[in-house]
Design a protein around this motif. Structure first.
Motif, PDB file in Angstrom:
ATOM      1  N   CYS A 207       1.172  -1.457   0.135  1.00 38.61           N
ATOM      2  CA  CYS A 207      -0.283  -0.056   0.035  1.00 38.61           C
ATOM      3  C   CYS A 207       0.639   1.013  -0.012  1.00 38.61           C
ATOM      4  N   ASP A 208       0.418   2.894  -0.379  1.00 36.82           N
ATOM      5  CA  ASP A 208       1.055   3.432  -0.554  1.00 36.82           C
ATOM      6  C   ASP A 208       0.422   4.656   0.683  1.00 36.82           C
ATOM      7  N   THR A 211      -1.980   6.261   2.612  1.00 34.10           N
ATOM      8  CA  THR A 211      -2.972   5.458   2.970  1.00 34.10           C
ATOM      9  C   THR A 211      -2.806   4.384   4.370  1.00 34.10           C
ATOM     10  N   TYR A 235      -9.659   3.681   0.832  1.00 34.20           N
ATOM     11  CA  TYR A 235      -9.131   2.828  -0.257  1.00 34.20           C
ATOM     12  C   TYR A 235      -7.647   3.531  -0.831  1.00 34.20           C
ATOM     13  N   ASP A 236      -6.611   2.657  -0.888  1.00 35.70           N
ATOM     14  CA  ASP A 236      -5.224   2.364  -1.917  1.00 35.70           C
ATOM     15  C   ASP A 236      -5.759   2.299  -2.876  1.00 35.70           C
ATOM     16  N   LYS A 238      -2.335   2.020  -4.745  1.00 27.34           N
ATOM     17  CA  LYS A 238      -1.280   2.070  -4.877  1.00 27.34           C
ATOM     18  C   LYS A 238      -2.249   0.743  -5.717  1.00 27.34           C
ATOM     19  N   TYR A 257      -8.092  -6.812   4.675  1.00 26.50           N
ATOM     20  CA  TYR A 257      -6.913  -6.090   3.660  1.00 26.50           C
ATOM     21  C   TYR A 257      -7.465  -6.689   2.323  1.00 26.50           C
TER      22      TYR A 257
END
Length: 267
Positions: A207-208, A211, A235-236, A238, A257
């Motif tokens: 994930c970013d 995030t 919301y991610d 990446k 996740y």
């Protein structure tokens, strides 16, 4: 118009009564060990005044592969498995694990001649991991987890590399057909800050960072088990996935996740 109003009033009352009846239906309390439900032939498990699941001592001991004996004179239940020995005293928060004095937030109970013990404390004493799903009133116990203590190396859970020495619970799951992994922070498990940091490092694998920062900031609000943490979706960009932080009523904070196919109904 009066007839229409009467019909609407009757319908409203009927809907209200149905809603009340549905609310009154409570799911039975379930205990699962390694994915298998535990059936109790007579006395049933229950949640005590401290919010802990109490189960008959003999049955939980059998499922954990431990031997349990009862000392009526000292009113204590003694669990033994391998080199480990757990002693719980009726009505006392203090207990012993391998001779070391410890304290829990509830106590073993003697009801109708049957010894009830808090499932979490017994299971974790023998290196099992415990989680609770309030929506379906189910206690999950996993005896296949790694024993506590420093462990080197990692394992792969749903594509994430998870350190073996973490106190964060990490499991692969398809809960509701919308998730791939669940990470549980538990305020009663050792090193809560370490659990949160491990969650950060694990999520950063896919994930970013922005995030992950948002997820960590949100779960870090809960510092006491009585604090209510509402459900939240993040919301991610990446990974193109949602991170779902399930609402938390007690000591556990579950971070899911979500699968690629999952989309919130309101979108």
């Amino acid at each position: 118009m009066k007839k229409v109003a009467l019909v609407l009033a009757i319908v409203s009352v009927f809907i209200m009564l149905v809603s009340v009846a549905e609310a009154a239906i409570e799911l039975p309390l379930r205990v699962e060990v390694n994915g298998e439900r535990v059936y109790f032939p007579d006395e049933q498990p229950f949640i005590d005044s401290n919010g802990r699941t109490q189960v008959p001592a003999r049955f939980i001991a059998e499922k954990l592969g431990a031997n349990v004996t009862w000392d009526g004179k000292e009113k204590k239940a003694v669990f033994e498995k391998g080199s480990k020995k757990l002693v719980l005293y009726i009505g006392k928060a203090e207990y012993e694990l391998n001779g070391e004095q410890k304290k829990m937030d509830t106590a073993a109970l003697l009801i109708s001649g049957r010894t009830f013990v808090p499932a979490r404390y017994v299971a974790e004493a023998f290196d099992a991991k415990v989680s609770w799903d309030p929506d379906i009133r189910t206690v999950y116990i996993n005896t296949n987890s790694k024993p506590s203590g420093k462990k080197e190396g990692t394992e792969i859970v749903a594509g994430f590399e998870v350190p073996l020495d973490t106190n964060l619970l990490a499991v692969e799951t398809t809960w509701g057909g919308k998730t791939e992994a669940c990470f549980e922070i538990n305020l009663l498990r050792a090193d809560v800050e370490g659990q949160i940091e491990d969650l950060r490092q694990i999520l950063l694998q896919k994930c970013d960072s922005s995030t992950v920062d948002e997820v960590i900031a949100y779960v870090s609000q809960k510092k006491e088990r009585e604090y209510y943490l509402p459900s939240k979706y993040i919301y991610d960009n990446k990974s193109k996935r949602y991170i779902w932080i399930k609402e938390s009523f007690m000591e556990d904070i579950n971070v899911f996740y979500c699968s690629a196919s999952y989309k919130r109904s309101e979108e």
